[in-house]
Write an enzyme that holds these catalytic residues in place. Structure first.
Site, PDB file in Angstrom:
ATOM      1  N   ASN A  10       0.863  -1.184   0.000  1.00  0.00           N
ATOM      2  CA  ASN A  10       0.000   0.000   0.000  1.00  0.00           C
ATOM      3  C   ASN A  10       0.899   1.234   0.000  1.00  0.00           C
ATOM      4  O   ASN A  10       1.514   1.555   1.009  1.00  0.00           O
ATOM      5  CB  ASN A  10      -0.882  -0.018   1.265  1.00  0.00           C
ATOM      6  CG  ASN A  10      -1.651   1.279   1.439  1.00  0.00           C
ATOM      7  OD1 ASN A  10      -1.843   2.041   0.491  1.00  0.00           O
ATOM      8  ND2 ASN A  10      -2.103   1.540   2.661  1.00  0.00           N
ATOM      9  N   LYS A  12       0.095   4.276  -0.150  1.00  0.00           N
ATOM     10  CA  LYS A  12      -0.522   5.466   0.467  1.00  0.00           C
ATOM     11  C   LYS A  12      -0.361   6.673  -0.467  1.00  0.00           C
ATOM     12  O   LYS A  12      -0.380   6.508  -1.681  1.00  0.00           O
ATOM     13  CB  LYS A  12       0.079   5.750   1.844  1.00  0.00           C
ATOM     14  CG  LYS A  12       0.170   4.515   2.717  1.00  0.00           C
ATOM     15  CD  LYS A  12       0.437   4.863   4.146  1.00  0.00           C
ATOM     16  CE  LYS A  12       0.767   3.592   4.906  1.00  0.00           C
ATOM     17  NZ  LYS A  12       0.460   3.689   6.310  1.00  0.00           N
ATOM     18  N   HIS A  96      -9.291   1.190   4.945  1.00  0.00           N
ATOM     19  CA  HIS A  96      -7.981   1.375   5.591  1.00  0.00           C
ATOM     20  C   HIS A  96      -8.158   2.314   6.787  1.00  0.00           C
ATOM     21  O   HIS A  96      -8.972   3.236   6.737  1.00  0.00           O
ATOM     22  CB  HIS A  96      -6.979   1.958   4.585  1.00  0.00           C
ATOM     23  CG  HIS A  96      -5.580   1.945   5.107  1.00  0.00           C
ATOM     24  ND1 HIS A  96      -5.098   2.924   5.949  1.00  0.00           N
ATOM     25  CD2 HIS A  96      -4.565   1.059   4.940  1.00  0.00           C
ATOM     26  CE1 HIS A  96      -3.851   2.635   6.267  1.00  0.00           C
ATOM     27  NE2 HIS A  96      -3.500   1.506   5.677  1.00  0.00           N
ATOM     28  N   GLU A  98      -6.556   4.756   7.774  1.00  0.00           N
ATOM     29  CA  GLU A  98      -6.407   6.190   7.477  1.00  0.00           C
ATOM     30  C   GLU A  98      -7.691   6.742   6.849  1.00  0.00           C
ATOM     31  O   GLU A  98      -8.040   7.901   7.042  1.00  0.00           O
ATOM     32  CB  GLU A  98      -5.168   6.396   6.588  1.00  0.00           C
ATOM     33  CG  GLU A  98      -3.895   6.221   7.413  1.00  0.00           C
ATOM     34  CD  GLU A  98      -2.715   5.622   6.674  1.00  0.00           C
ATOM     35  OE1 GLU A  98      -2.675   5.676   5.436  1.00  0.00           O
ATOM     36  OE2 GLU A  98      -1.814   5.080   7.360  1.00  0.00           O
ATOM     37  N   GLU A 168      -5.312  -4.940  10.430  1.00  0.00           N
ATOM     38  CA  GLU A 168      -4.295  -3.913  10.621  1.00  0.00           C
ATOM     39  C   GLU A 168      -4.559  -3.150  11.919  1.00  0.00           C
ATOM     40  O   GLU A 168      -5.369  -2.208  11.936  1.00  0.00           O
ATOM     41  CB  GLU A 168      -4.325  -2.933   9.445  1.00  0.00           C
ATOM     42  CG  GLU A 168      -3.978  -3.574   8.122  1.00  0.00           C
ATOM     43  CD  GLU A 168      -3.317  -2.575   7.184  1.00  0.00           C
ATOM     44  OE1 GLU A 168      -2.234  -2.896   6.697  1.00  0.00           O
ATOM     45  OE2 GLU A 168      -3.870  -1.485   6.963  1.00  0.00           O
ATOM     46  N   GLY A 174       2.549   2.220  10.406  1.00  0.00           N
ATOM     47  CA  GLY A 174       3.465   3.345  10.226  1.00  0.00           C
ATOM     48  C   GLY A 174       4.188   3.748  11.496  1.00  0.00           C
ATOM     49  O   GLY A 174       4.800   4.810  11.551  1.00  0.00           O
ATOM     50  N   SER A 207       3.633  -2.262  10.105  1.00  0.00           N
ATOM     51  CA  SER A 207       5.091  -2.272  10.288  1.00  0.00           C
ATOM     52  C   SER A 207       5.741  -3.607   9.939  1.00  0.00           C
ATOM     53  O   SER A 207       6.674  -4.052  10.614  1.00  0.00           O
ATOM     54  CB  SER A 207       5.453  -1.849  11.725  1.00  0.00           C
ATOM     55  OG  SER A 207       4.997  -0.533  11.979  1.00  0.00           O
TER      56      SER A 207
END
Ligand code: PEP
Length: 246
Positions: A10, A12, A96, A98, A168, A174, A207
């Site tokens: 991904n 991003k 996701h 985010e 996730e 991140g 991560s």
């Protein structure tokens, strides 16, 4: 026989079209396709044509990181499924963290997107996971049950089977701080039972890198990784698979 590993990247909001081309120039030099490996890359919309070109030349799956559920109309700033289909997109990341936490996407919105992507014959990569506060309050499974049940409500068993699931934990994305293999396995095993289909593909994301790949990917209920930071360079991305194999 060894299990098939899904290695999905991904990107991003990284990688221009020119950078995407450069990525695949380098990728082509080091990528060794394997029968037990499926590589996938998810770029920003503006890089999708370049991604399609690089991905097709290298035999890897490619997709978008989001989509809107209506086919067209007055939805300024949105991108539709037919627009993605024209580029040859087959997979779309949905839900996701985010999107959920920065852009306020609700469970209802993600459910509508999941259905629309399936109706178009594409594969949703459905992300779910708890925040640190939710984990610390003992609500991990309650939160994920809500996220998963809402996305799957009303879907036929064959649609549920097509979805690729990505656990996730928000606190691991991140941050450089991955879930332990035990934590990730516990949730993926629980998810498989909740989804009630033993064969669904479940990825872990948060991560993942070469140094923790073997431990995580060796877990029974983890079929692969959704990778952010480490997917931006071909070497660190592909190292995740080689670390698992060696
Ligand atoms: C992600 O963006 O889905 C992700 C898991 O990111 P990272 O690997 O950088 O934690």
């Amino acid at each position: 026989m060894s299990k098939k590993i899904y290695l999905y990247g991904n990107w991003k909001m990284n990688m221009t079209a020119a950078e995407t081309k450069k990525f695949f120039d380098e990728f082509a030099g080091i990528y060794k396709p394997a029968s037990d490996l499926e590589v996938g890359v998810f770029s920003p919309f503006t890089s999708l044509w370049a991604l399609a070109d690089g991905a097709k030349k290298n035999g890897v799956v490619f997709g978008a990181q989001n989509v809107y559920f209506e086919p067209k109309g007055a939805f300024t700033g949105e991108v539709s499924i037919p627009m993605l289909a024209e580029i040859g997109v087959t997979h779309v990341i949905l839900g996701h963290s985010e999107r959920r936490h920065i852009f306020g996407e609700s469970d209802e919105m993600i459910a509508k997107k999941t259905k629309a992507v399936l109706d178009a014959g594409m594969i949703p990569v459905l992300c779910y996971g708890e925040t640190l506060e939710e984990r610390e309050a003992g609500n991990t499974f309650k939160v994920m049950e809500r996220q998963l049940k809402s996305a799957l409500e009303g879907l036929k068993p064959e649609e549920i089977a097509k979805i690729i699931y990505a656990y996730e934990p928000v606190w691991a994305i991140g941050t450089g701080k991955s879930a332990t293999s035990g934590q990730a396995q516990e949730v993926c095993e629980w998810s498989r039972k909740l989804i009630a289909d033993p064969k669904v593909v479940i990825l872990y994301g948060g991560s993942v890198k070469g140094s923790n790949a073997k431990e995580l990917l060796s877990m029974k209920d983890i079929d692969g990784a959704l990778v952010g930071g480490a997917s931006l360079k071909p070497a660190s991305f592909l190292e995740i698979y080689t670390a698992y194999k060696n």
